[in-house]
Design a protein around this motif. Structure first.
Motif, short mmCIF file in Angstrom:
data_model
loop_
_atom_site.label_atom_id
_atom_site.label_comp_id
_atom_site.label_asym_id
_atom_site.label_seq_id
_atom_site.Cartn_x
_atom_site.Cartn_y
_atom_site.Cartn_z
N PRO A 527 10.49 5.02 -15.93
CA PRO A 527 9.11 4.64 -15.57
C PRO A 527 8.66 3.35 -16.24
O PRO A 527 7.87 3.38 -17.18
N ASN A 528 9.15 2.21 -15.79
CA ASN A 528 8.68 0.92 -16.30
C ASN A 528 8.77 -0.13 -15.19
O ASN A 528 9.49 0.05 -14.21
N GLU A 529 8.05 -1.23 -15.38
CA GLU A 529 7.93 -2.23 -14.32
C GLU A 529 9.16 -3.10 -14.18
O GLU A 529 9.48 -3.54 -13.07
N GLU A 530 9.88 -3.34 -15.23
CA GLU A 530 10.97 -4.31 -15.18
C GLU A 530 12.14 -3.84 -14.33
O GLU A 530 12.53 -4.46 -13.35
N ASN A 531 12.75 -2.74 -14.71
CA ASN A 531 13.91 -2.25 -13.96
C ASN A 531 13.77 -0.79 -13.54
O ASN A 531 14.75 -0.12 -13.27
N GLY A 532 12.55 -0.31 -13.53
CA GLY A 532 12.30 1.07 -13.15
C GLY A 532 11.31 1.18 -12.02
O GLY A 532 11.32 0.40 -11.08
N TYR A 533 10.40 2.17 -12.14
CA TYR A 533 9.42 2.36 -11.09
C TYR A 533 8.02 2.43 -11.69
O TYR A 533 7.85 2.75 -12.87
N THR A 534 7.05 2.14 -10.85
CA THR A 534 5.65 2.24 -11.26
C THR A 534 4.80 2.51 -10.03
O THR A 534 5.25 2.31 -8.90
N ILE A 535 3.58 3.02 -10.25
CA ILE A 535 2.67 3.21 -9.11
C ILE A 535 1.40 2.39 -9.36
O ILE A 535 0.95 2.27 -10.50
N LYS A 536 0.87 1.82 -8.26
CA LYS A 536 -0.33 0.99 -8.36
C LYS A 536 -1.33 1.43 -7.30
O LYS A 536 -0.94 1.83 -6.19
N ALA A 537 -2.61 1.35 -7.66
CA ALA A 537 -3.67 1.74 -6.72
C ALA A 537 -3.54 0.93 -5.43
O ALA A 537 -3.27 -0.27 -5.45
N ALA A 538 -3.71 1.62 -4.30
CA ALA A 538 -3.57 0.95 -2.99
C ALA A 538 -4.47 1.64 -1.99
O ALA A 538 -5.17 2.62 -2.30
N GLU A 539 -4.49 1.12 -0.79
CA GLU A 539 -5.25 1.73 0.30
C GLU A 539 -4.30 2.07 1.45
O GLU A 539 -3.34 1.35 1.72
N GLY A 540 -4.56 3.17 2.11
CA GLY A 540 -3.78 3.57 3.28
C GLY A 540 -4.68 4.27 4.27
O GLY A 540 -5.55 5.06 3.86
N SER A 541 -4.51 3.98 5.55
CA SER A 541 -5.42 4.55 6.55
C SER A 541 -5.36 6.08 6.58
O SER A 541 -6.33 6.74 6.96
N ALA A 542 -4.23 6.66 6.16
CA ALA A 542 -4.10 8.12 6.19
C ALA A 542 -4.63 8.77 4.92
O ALA A 542 -4.76 10.00 4.86
N PHE A 543 -4.93 7.96 3.91
CA PHE A 543 -5.30 8.52 2.60
C PHE A 543 -6.79 8.34 2.30
O PHE A 543 -7.46 7.44 2.81
N PHE A 544 -7.29 9.20 1.42
CA PHE A 544 -8.68 9.16 0.97
C PHE A 544 -8.88 7.90 0.11
O PHE A 544 -8.04 7.60 -0.74
N PRO A 545 -9.98 7.15 0.33
CA PRO A 545 -10.22 5.93 -0.46
C PRO A 545 -10.23 6.25 -1.96
O PRO A 545 -10.90 7.20 -2.41
N GLY A 546 -9.51 5.44 -2.73
CA GLY A 546 -9.46 5.64 -4.18
C GLY A 546 -8.52 6.74 -4.61
O GLY A 546 -8.40 7.04 -5.80
N GLY A 562 -0.62 10.16 -2.27
CA GLY A 562 -2.07 10.28 -2.44
C GLY A 562 -2.62 11.51 -1.75
O GLY A 562 -1.88 12.35 -1.22
N VAL A 563 -3.95 11.58 -1.75
CA VAL A 563 -4.66 12.69 -1.10
C VAL A 563 -5.00 12.25 0.32
O VAL A 563 -5.57 11.17 0.53
N LEU A 564 -4.70 13.10 1.29
CA LEU A 564 -4.92 12.73 2.70
C LEU A 564 -6.41 12.69 3.02
O LEU A 564 -7.21 13.48 2.49
N HIS A 565 -6.76 11.78 3.93
CA HIS A 565 -8.15 11.62 4.37
C HIS A 565 -8.59 12.87 5.15
O HIS A 565 -7.79 13.43 5.93
N PRO A 566 -9.84 13.33 4.97
CA PRO A 566 -10.32 14.51 5.71
C PRO A 566 -10.17 14.38 7.24
O PRO A 566 -9.91 15.38 7.93
N ASP A 567 -10.33 13.15 7.78
CA ASP A 567 -10.17 12.97 9.22
C ASP A 567 -8.74 13.28 9.67
O ASP A 567 -8.53 13.88 10.73
N VAL A 568 -7.78 12.88 8.87
CA VAL A 568 -6.38 13.15 9.19
C VAL A 568 -6.13 14.65 9.16
O VAL A 568 -5.49 15.21 10.08
#
Length: 589
Positions: A527-546, A562-568
């Motif tokens: 779990p690191n940025e250089e040669n591993g993995y990381t997660i960053k805040a993003a937006e997706g039409s299928a997901f709940f904002p934030g 993420g958490v799915l949007h109620p509409d989905v």
């Protein structure tokens, strides 16, 4: 494979000698066929309907023989016997002759332009001075039914009509009329009906009801008349009773109408070549002139012979034998492909008869040479290139991940690769044009419009179908998705994705996040940025904002969670919160 049922005594009589069941099974195998079952009409009825119904059934032994689907010449007793006799070199292959009557004396079939929208093609021929017996008549009818189910695609491509020529007078007209204008007495009926009434009459018929859909929604129905207005047939449904064939019929008019002219010509050739042996002049067929709406004419049947050249070295190499050119020519002649050596042994010239529509390529000729040589006679050799098979790395990784994800408490699902446009776009809050989806041309149902671009809709539909199961529902799938890719030769590319969903009274984002950490731990990605993995805040039409994060690994984005949007959730007919994770696993191979 089609199955041909023949009476044991009849085929033995035609072959000129009796066989034991084992001997006949061996003969079939040598010829590339399979004796599927030895039974009787009585046994078949007992199996299907019980002993009560089988009291009066025949005890005659039947051989059920499996025939390759492309060998239309073996679908009846006549073709089967002819093929076996030539194979055993007891007889020579007959030469089929097309007799063209003098001008004004032959039969003519005129096609009108009205047929273009319904069944535009028709071919015809006449079998003169034919002699029927009960067995020959039964075989004649059975061959038509076998062809209808096989090459004719249940009459959709071609429909066959056979008529007693002495009961009608030419020229014949193939046209199309409104159902109310067509009136005749159908085969084996006692009164006349209009075409509309005929469709209603056969709507409950166990045999003919399967063909009604081919024309019932058309404004015009195809019909064939003689010069006096007598109806011969209403293809592809039923023949007229007026021209019904019986054992005393001497001259048979055969017409094949359809939407595929190539198939129609093959079907006509097969019927006339199989049964012309019973004509006064064996293996001769009287031609019929067909006049098209544009005024052009054509003589049918074609009964075309063609010649192909095959190199003996190619045959030997493909099969794995070392026969002389003359020996190979003899093998092919035994398979009804008359052959001889030309150019001092450099080539074998093969004559393809009109009965062998299955011969398309040199490989088909080589296959027949292999059958005649005998598969059991080909020496087994160790391949020159010695290799050990291994599992594809991507598949191996997939299998390993499946085991550990199941151990983490998630249940694997396998969903369909095809789905509706709505599933991958509208329901996920996206526009279909942004998905790079591969569309299916002329889809049969709305559920098979596109190839999936994401695994999420399939899992959500699986959750919706299992809402009554105890909560929480924890599902995962590792399968391929398909997207357009102009850089590939086929214009599309597959990617192996991993998707998981958690459905409960609370969203359970921490569960999905924990699953991601476990997967990365299994993949040995730190779990690191250089040669591993990381997660960053993003937006997706299928997901709940934030409540959405993008997954980065080895310097590239590999997925989202993420958490799915109620509409989905609502659009997939779900009522509780759901969190999801989807990522591409190919970068980790």
């Amino acid at each position: 494979m089609p199955t041909v049922s023949v009476k044991r005594d009849l085929i033995f009589k035609a072959l000129g000698r009796p066989y034991t069941d084992e001997e006949f099974n061996e003969l079939c195998f040598e010829f590339g066929l399979e004796l599927d079952e030895i039974t009787s009409e009585k046994e078949i009825i007992i199996k299907e309907k019980g002993e009560e119904k089988a009291k009066d059934a025949s005890d005659t032994i039947l051989y059920k023989i499996d025939v390759p689907a492309n060998r239309y010449d073996l679908l009846c007793l006549e073709g089967l016997v002819r093929g076996l006799q030539v194979f055993k070199e007891r007889t020579n292959l007959p030469r089929y002759e097309k007799i063209i009557p003098a001008p004004g004396e032959g039969q003519k079939l005129i096609i009108t332009e009205e047929t273009v929208q319904v069944r535009p093609h028709a071919v015809a021929a006449v079998l003169r001075n034919i002699t029927f017996t009960k067995e020959r008549y039964d075989s004649f009818i059975d061959l038509q039914e076998k062809l209808h189910q096989n090459i004719c695609r249940r009459r959709a491509l071609v429909a066959i009509g056979t008529h007693d020529l002495d009961t009608v007078s030419g020229p014949f007209t193939f046209t199309a009329k409104a159902p109310s204008e067509i009136k005749f007495k159908p085969l084996n009926q006692s009164q006349e009906y209009t075409a509309s009434q005929i469709m209603d009459l056969y709507r409950t018929d166990s045999h003919l009801r399967h063909y009604l859909h081919l024309i019932e929604n058309k404004p015009l129905y195809p019909v064939i008349y003689d010069s006096n207005g007598v109806v011969l047939s209403m293809p592809p449904i039923i023949n007229g009773d007026h021209t019904k064939i019986n054992l005393n019929t001497r001259n048979v008019f055969i017409e094949c109408t359809g939407t595929d002219i190539t198939k129609a010509k093959i079907v006509l050739d097969i019927i006339v070549t199989m049964f012309s042996e019973y004509c006064e002049k064996p293996f001769s067929v009287e031609a019929v002139e067909v006049v098209y709406p544009n005024g052009k004419t054509h003589i049918y049947p074609e009964l075309a012979y063609r010649k192909e050249k095959v190199k003996p070295e190619l045959i030997n190499k493909k099969i794995g034998i070392s026969e002389t050119p003359s020996s190979l020519a003899k093998l092919l002649t035994r398979m009804c492909l008359k052959s001889h050596v030309i150019e001092n042994g450099k080539n074998v010239e093969v004559e393809i008869p009109p009965t062998r529509a299955d011969i398309i390529h040199a490989c088909d000729i080589i296959e027949d040479a292999a059958i005649a040589y005998g598969y059991n006679n080909i020496q087994m050799t160790i391949p020159k290139t010695y290799t050990i098979a291994n599992q594809l790395p991507l598949n191996k990784l997939t299998e390993l991940l499946r085991l550990d994800l199941a151990a983490a408490g998630f249940t694997e699902a396998l969903t369909f690769a095809l789905c509706s446009q709505e599933d991958i776009a509208d329901k996920l809050g996206m526009d279909i044009s942004t998905t790079k989806a591969v569309r299916v041309a002329n889809p049969k149902t709305a559920e098979c419009q596109v190839a999936r671009t994401t695994l999420l809709p399939g899992l959500l539909k699986t959750v919706a179908a299992n809402r009554k199961m105890p909560l929480p529902l924890k599902l995962f799938e590792i399968s391929d998705i398909v997207v357009k890719d102009p850089n590939t030769d086929v214009g599309a590319k597959n990617y192996r994705h991993f998707c998981a969903v958690y459905y409960n009274k609370s969203p359970g984002f921490e569960i999905i996040h924990g699953l991601l950490d476990r997967v990365m731990q299994l993949l040995e990605v730190p779990p690191n940025e250089e040669n591993g993995y990381t997660i960053k805040a993003a937006e997706g039409s299928a997901f709940f904002p934030g409540r959405c994060a993008e997954i980065f690994a080895k310097g590239q984005s590999v997925g989202k969670l993420g958490v799915l949007h109620p509409d989905v959730i609502t659009k997939f007919e779900l009522t509780m919160p759901c969190s999801a994770l989807e990522m591409n696993i190919e970068p980790f191979v």
